[in-house]
Motif scaffolding. Structure first.
Motif, mmCIF file in Angstrom:
data_model
loop_
_atom_site.group_PDB
_atom_site.id
_atom_site.type_symbol
_atom_site.label_atom_id
_atom_site.label_comp_id
_atom_site.label_asym_id
_atom_site.label_seq_id
_atom_site.Cartn_x
_atom_site.Cartn_y
_atom_site.Cartn_z
ATOM 1 N N TRP A 181 38.924 75.014 78.205
ATOM 2 C CA TRP A 181 40.128 74.854 77.305
ATOM 3 C C TRP A 181 39.999 74.291 75.875
ATOM 4 O O TRP A 181 39.469 73.130 75.694
ATOM 5 C CB TRP A 181 41.670 74.265 77.871
ATOM 6 N N TYR A 190 36.224 66.096 79.937
ATOM 7 C CA TYR A 190 37.331 66.143 79.192
ATOM 8 C C TYR A 190 37.131 65.418 77.914
ATOM 9 O O TYR A 190 36.289 64.587 77.709
ATOM 10 C CB TYR A 190 38.581 65.037 79.993
ATOM 11 N N PHE A 230 45.519 64.892 81.268
ATOM 12 C CA PHE A 230 45.417 66.421 81.354
ATOM 13 C C PHE A 230 44.393 66.485 82.670
ATOM 14 O O PHE A 230 43.582 65.865 82.849
ATOM 15 C CB PHE A 230 44.812 67.037 80.199
ATOM 16 N N ILE A 235 42.095 69.760 84.549
ATOM 17 C CA ILE A 235 41.688 71.159 84.490
ATOM 18 C C ILE A 235 41.435 71.579 85.929
ATOM 19 O O ILE A 235 40.732 70.557 86.839
ATOM 20 C CB ILE A 235 40.413 71.535 83.430
ATOM 21 N N LEU A 295 45.462 74.406 83.307
ATOM 22 C CA LEU A 295 45.438 72.946 82.480
ATOM 23 C C LEU A 295 46.832 72.228 82.798
ATOM 24 O O LEU A 295 47.884 72.919 82.059
ATOM 25 C CB LEU A 295 45.055 73.064 81.278
ATOM 26 N N TYR A 334 46.534 76.657 72.192
ATOM 27 C CA TYR A 334 45.492 76.322 73.244
ATOM 28 C C TYR A 334 44.998 77.683 73.646
ATOM 29 O O TYR A 334 45.544 78.584 73.885
ATOM 30 C CB TYR A 334 46.231 75.671 74.447
ATOM 31 N N CYS A 376 41.825 79.624 75.999
ATOM 32 C CA CYS A 376 40.968 79.611 77.229
ATOM 33 C C CYS A 376 39.752 80.064 76.791
ATOM 34 O O CYS A 376 39.644 81.178 75.961
ATOM 35 C CB CYS A 376 41.641 80.372 78.211
#
Length: 121
Positions: free
Chosen positions: A33, A56, A64, A66, A79, A92, A94
């Motif tokens: 992301w 991250y 967050f 994932i 997410l 956001y 992908c």
């Protein structure tokens, strides 16, 4: 190229949560992301590889998460965003195609259209 379709964006107050989803047309892909705030460059948020290893950005660590669901014929990337802050406001995206979990944009070959996330104070 892998086809990617994001969903789940929206508006939320600070401290709230949202979950983004991204359906990929190919299973077991290394995916990630990214986000782009108004007037800023796109930045990496999180990534997960085919072994489940994750990485991250420092700005989202602890807030967050994932994850990836490969159970069906399609591959769905998620997410989970908790404790959202106004500075999380962005489009956001992908992305898919990395070989290892990374948030370097150049490692990704396929991109979705993006979904807007707006966090108000």
């Amino acid at each position: 190229q892998v086809q990617l379709a994001e969903s789940g964006g929206g508006s939320v107050q600070a401290g709230g949560s949202l979950r983004l989803s991204c359906v990929a047309s190919y299973r077991k892909y290394c995916m990630g992301w990214f986000r782009q705030a108004p007037g800023k460059e796109r930045e990496g948020v999180a990534s997960i590889d085919r072994s489940g290893r994750t990485t991250y950005a420092d700005s989202v660590k602890g807030r967050f998460t994932i994850s990836q669901d490969n159970a069906d014929a399609e591959n769905t990337l998620y997410l989970q965003m908790n404790s959202l802050k106004p500075e999380d406001t962005a489009i956001y995206y992908c992305a898919a195609g990395c070989s290892v979990a990374t948030i370097k944009e150049s490692n990704f070959a396929s991109w979705g259209q993006g979904t807007q996330v707006t966090v108000s104070s």
